[in-house]
Design an enzyme around this catalytic site. Sequence first.
Site, PDB file in Angstrom:
ATOM      1  N   CYS A 101      53.276  30.086  61.645  1.00  0.00           N
ATOM      2  CA  CYS A 101      52.944  28.970  60.755  1.00  0.00           C
ATOM      3  C   CYS A 101      54.159  28.069  60.569  1.00  0.00           C
ATOM      4  O   CYS A 101      54.042  26.842  60.591  1.00  0.00           O
ATOM      5  CB  CYS A 101      52.454  29.499  59.412  1.00  0.00           C
ATOM      6  SG  CYS A 101      51.871  28.215  58.280  1.00  0.00           S
ATOM      7  N   CYS A 199      47.188  34.867  54.759  1.00  0.00           N
ATOM      8  CA  CYS A 199      46.373  33.929  53.979  1.00  0.00           C
ATOM      9  C   CYS A 199      44.971  33.757  54.533  1.00  0.00           C
ATOM     10  O   CYS A 199      44.030  33.527  53.779  1.00  0.00           O
ATOM     11  CB  CYS A 199      47.078  32.583  53.870  1.00  0.00           C
ATOM     12  SG  CYS A 199      47.245  31.692  55.437  1.00  0.00           S
TER      13      CYS A 199
END
Length: 380
Positions: A101, A199
């Site tokens: 990410c 997440c």
Amino acid sequence: MRVLAALSGGVDSAVAAARAVDAGHDVVGVHMALSRSRDQFRTGSRGCCSIEDAGDARRAADVLGIPYYVWDLSEQFEETVVADFLTEYAAGRTPNPCVRCNEHIKFAALLDKAVALGFDAVCTGHYARIETLPDGSRALHRAADPAKDQSYVLAVMGPERLARAMFPLGDVSSKDVTRAEAAARGLSVSTKPDSYDICFVADGDTQGFLRERLGSQPGPVVDTAGEVVGTHDGAYAYTVGQRRGLALGRPAPDGRPRYVLSVEPVRRTVVVGSAEELRVGAIVGDEAVWFDAPVGEVACHVQVRAHGAPVGARVRASADGAVEAVIDDDADLRGVAPGQSVVVYDGSRVLGQATVTWTRPVGAAQPAAMACGPRTDVHP
């Protein structure tokens, strides 16, 4: 400077943005929407992309008096971070989605868009320090608070992106200080719990997420002699060093616990063995990203987990992006899986990062020259 502050909806990014405002920068807040489905990401505070976070980010921007926008990066996130996560596990490797990410979203898609819009830097709430060297270049260092240090997941960004990054919390002595500062500024996120877990795995069940996406792929669990000691529903759900959840039908002859030594997706096989067999004598990685590449063989430290302890090693790099780290004899490093990041440190300074391709167990013959492909005498 014109600064784009990435507001995740948590306390760290809010205080980092506030410090950027205090420093006199022209700050604009942006929240990254990483999913178009409100049901895909979890509610509550377990992850950094919960559906409440956009509202928390907006309220923080209002308190700080800065413009606020939401940018839809869901397509890039799905195509890079989530796709990489699935591909790596399917191949028997263990990826770190936070590293990906930072590489593909926060310091690629976000930063590139910010630069295109005329911003000079991107500000985030990461705990890491940036030092400017005499020649004007910048070095990435560990945060002042070792417990919150995030230099490991930032090492992949490289020097060009570091040149446009701001980490205002790098010198904070503890998370309590950040929370106290947030409370003093009237930021409602001052007591918000820390985010953790992946997440995009809504319920925290990583194995269930992988099984849903990759399907059932049953196969055997074998010991190092090749004897079948159990079965599994998908080798992709296991990682090197894992002990729990093996459900072995046959105990080890000595009665001691067994751990995953390797995952072989082609044969749909999981290999288990003793804790001692997890000890690593050398690591080879590829796709290296360097801030300061070593010349020849250098003594330094390597770290293979975000909150793992660094261990001494002798590291050398090659021009094709391969890295070899020979672990010091007195270091006890265990359970390193292909796909993990290995980050090289000189004291607190990050020298570079690579993705683990294979490891050599302690006691195995040392290769005469560095290689970056799989070998038959090492853990795959």
